[in-house]
Scaffold this active site. Structure first.
Site, PDB file in Angstrom:
ATOM      1  CE1 TYR A 158     -19.400   6.161 124.167  1.00 31.00           C
ATOM      2  CE2 TYR A 158     -19.969   8.214 123.238  1.00 31.00           C
ATOM      3  CZ  TYR A 158     -19.373   7.084 123.164  1.00 31.00           C
ATOM      4  OH  TYR A 158     -18.610   6.806 122.040  1.00 31.00           O
ATOM      5  N   GLY A 193     -17.743   8.691 130.974  1.00 30.60           N
ATOM      6  CA  GLY A 193     -17.700   7.321 131.522  1.00 30.60           C
ATOM      7  C   GLY A 193     -16.744   6.397 130.994  1.00 30.60           C
ATOM      8  CB  CYS A 194     -16.200   5.359 127.295  1.00 29.08           C
ATOM      9  SG  CYS A 194     -17.845   4.414 126.846  1.00 29.08           S
ATOM     10  NE  ARG A 195     -10.071  11.428 130.929  1.00 28.94           N
ATOM     11  CZ  ARG A 195     -10.016  12.602 131.280  1.00 28.94           C
ATOM     12  NH1 ARG A 195     -10.897  13.539 130.924  1.00 28.94           N
ATOM     13  NH2 ARG A 195      -8.657  12.911 131.771  1.00 28.94           N
ATOM     14  CG  PHE A 219     -10.692   3.143 127.368  1.00 28.78           C
ATOM     15  CD1 PHE A 219     -10.137   1.973 126.717  1.00 28.78           C
ATOM     16  CD2 PHE A 219     -11.829   3.712 126.948  1.00 28.78           C
ATOM     17  CE1 PHE A 219     -10.616   1.502 125.774  1.00 28.78           C
ATOM     18  CE2 PHE A 219     -12.532   3.114 125.830  1.00 28.78           C
ATOM     19  CZ  PHE A 219     -11.925   2.197 125.220  1.00 28.78           C
TER      20      PHE A 219
END
Length: 422
Positions: A383, A386-388, A391
């Site tokens: 998670y 993936g979020c990095r 952004f």
């Protein structure tokens, strides 16, 4: 067809990553730095019955699919490589029939997902309507009550689970989190003796920062574990005269006339339809001339669907919703009595924050696995990495919006230009 041939067929192009499978087949360059290793038939079933991110997540979290070339606590590099390769084509019905025959019908029968997965939206009605108090409490508990010890391993000494603001690219995560609180404190023009309400306060980082500087700070959180940890930290620092964190819905706060209200990472959980009442609540809790600061993840436009995709909704933030900063500013303006003074995008800072949290997870991997189990630790590594990427690619952003409450009879006494250090 073997599994590698099926994978290659569905992809429809030459692989840059390496694919290997439990049937002994493989595809892609043998010397590729990154790849996928499909380890079990159960993993195949997850991929077939939930094509896309959800199936990949189920297989990965359960340990049936391995990302080769990265640590499970930080699969960022592998995810970057896969993001460029995993663009599946739409084969003809004849090709799909051949794939189905090769796989076997048993793989098309849905099976139970990993226990880390939250119920789909349509099955959450037992917890109440979306963004009702009971359902919000369940959603917050799912994500934030994992384990305080686990969060300490991931977040580090700052124990702050929101975007840090880096004074420079060489700053540590702890320095950046302290700088974030410093910036918010200055934007809100707080001074000794003032009163601050911090809604969705987490482990009380903003409350303690303000209390150390003589501000009477009240924080509220729906997470029981967060509230208990925060109150203990307040007591340990001898800040009880100034700081308090309550296990409470923010809507149950009865006090008013605050000099400032901060919301750091809560808007994502509110629901777009509830923005008018949410911003209206903050306005009503302020004294005339008081300031509010809203810090939240946003989309880069105002047209995209608000609801999160299945991975985020099932494995990260159930019922979470995002919109563009333009929508947030409009909703603040539309409640009346509030004037937006300033906004800024801090997208790059969140990518750096996630980088540092992934590094913490890698460094503390054995302890994290011992605390929450390997599957949950893998879920968190996936998670955050993936979020990095999200952004990095401007798929999501992070915005500060600062506003002031108008008095009917006077203008707010704020400086003509921004008064804080950037």
């Amino acid at each position: 067809m073997n599994l590698a041939e099926i994978f290659q067929t569905l992809l429809g192009k030459e692989l840059q990553i390496r694919f290997t499978a439990y049937d002994g087949s493989s595809a892609g360059p043998a010397d590729a730095e990154f790849g996928l290793n499909l380890k079990t038939p159960r993993g195949t079933t997850y991929l077939v019955t939930a094509p896309g991110d959800l199936g990949l997540t189920r297989a990965y979290v359960s340990g049936d699919l391995e990302l080769v070339g990265g640590h499970p606590g930080d699969p960022y590099g592998a995810l970057q490589a896969l993001a460029g390769d995993l663009q599946f084509t739409k084969p003809s019905p004849l090709v799909l029939a051949g794939v189905a025959k090769s796989l076997g019908l048993e793989h098309f029968k849905p099976i139970s997902p990993p226990p880390q997965e939250a119920l789909p939206r349509w099955r959450r009605f037992a917890e109440g309507l979306r963004h009702s108090r009971g359902r919000d409490a369940e959603a917050i508990g799912y994500h934030y009550d994992v384990s305080n010890d686990f969060y300490e391993l991931v977040l580090g000494p700052a124990m702050t689970y929101t975007c840090a603001i880096y004074p420079d690219r060489n700053a540590t995560a702890e320095q950046a989190q302290e700088n974030k609180y410093r910036l918010i404190f200055e934007k809100l023009a707080l001074k000794p003796g003032d009163r601050l309400l911090d809604i969705g306060c987490g482990w009380g980082g903003m409350v303690r920062y303000a209390a150390r500087r003589g501000v009477h700070a009240l924080g509220v959180t729906l997470s029981k574990e967060q509230a208990e940890w925060a109150q203990e930290a307040i007591a340990d620092e001898g800040l009880g005269e100034f700081g308090e964190v309550r296990h409470s819905d923010y809507r149950d706060v009865v006090e008013g006339d605050f000099d400032a209200v901060s919301s750091i990472g809560l808007t994502e959980h509110i629901g777009i339809a509830n923005y008018p009442s949410y911003f209206g609540f903050m306005r009503d809790k302020l004294r005339p001339g008081g300031l509010l600061l809203n810090h939240c993840i946003t989309r880069p436009d105002n047209q995209s669907r608000g609801k999160a995709g299945p991975f985020i909704d099932r494995y990260v933030f159930p019922d979470g919703e995002l919109t563009g900063v333009g929508t947030i500013i409009s909703k603040i303006q539309d409640v009346g009595g509030l004037e937006v003074l300033h906004e800024e995008n801090l997208r790059e800072h969140y990518a750096m924050t996630l980088r540092d949290w992934n590094a913490n997870l890698v460094e503390n991997w054995d302890a994290a696995v011992a605390e929450v189990g390997e599957n949950t630790a893998r879920q968190w590594g996936l998670y955050m990495a993936g979020c990095r990427i999200g952004f990095d690619l401007d798929i999501v952003e992070l915005h500060h919006v600062l506003a002031v409450k108008h008095d009917k009879d006077s203008q707010p006494n704020t400086p003509l230009r921004p008064w804080w250090n950037p």
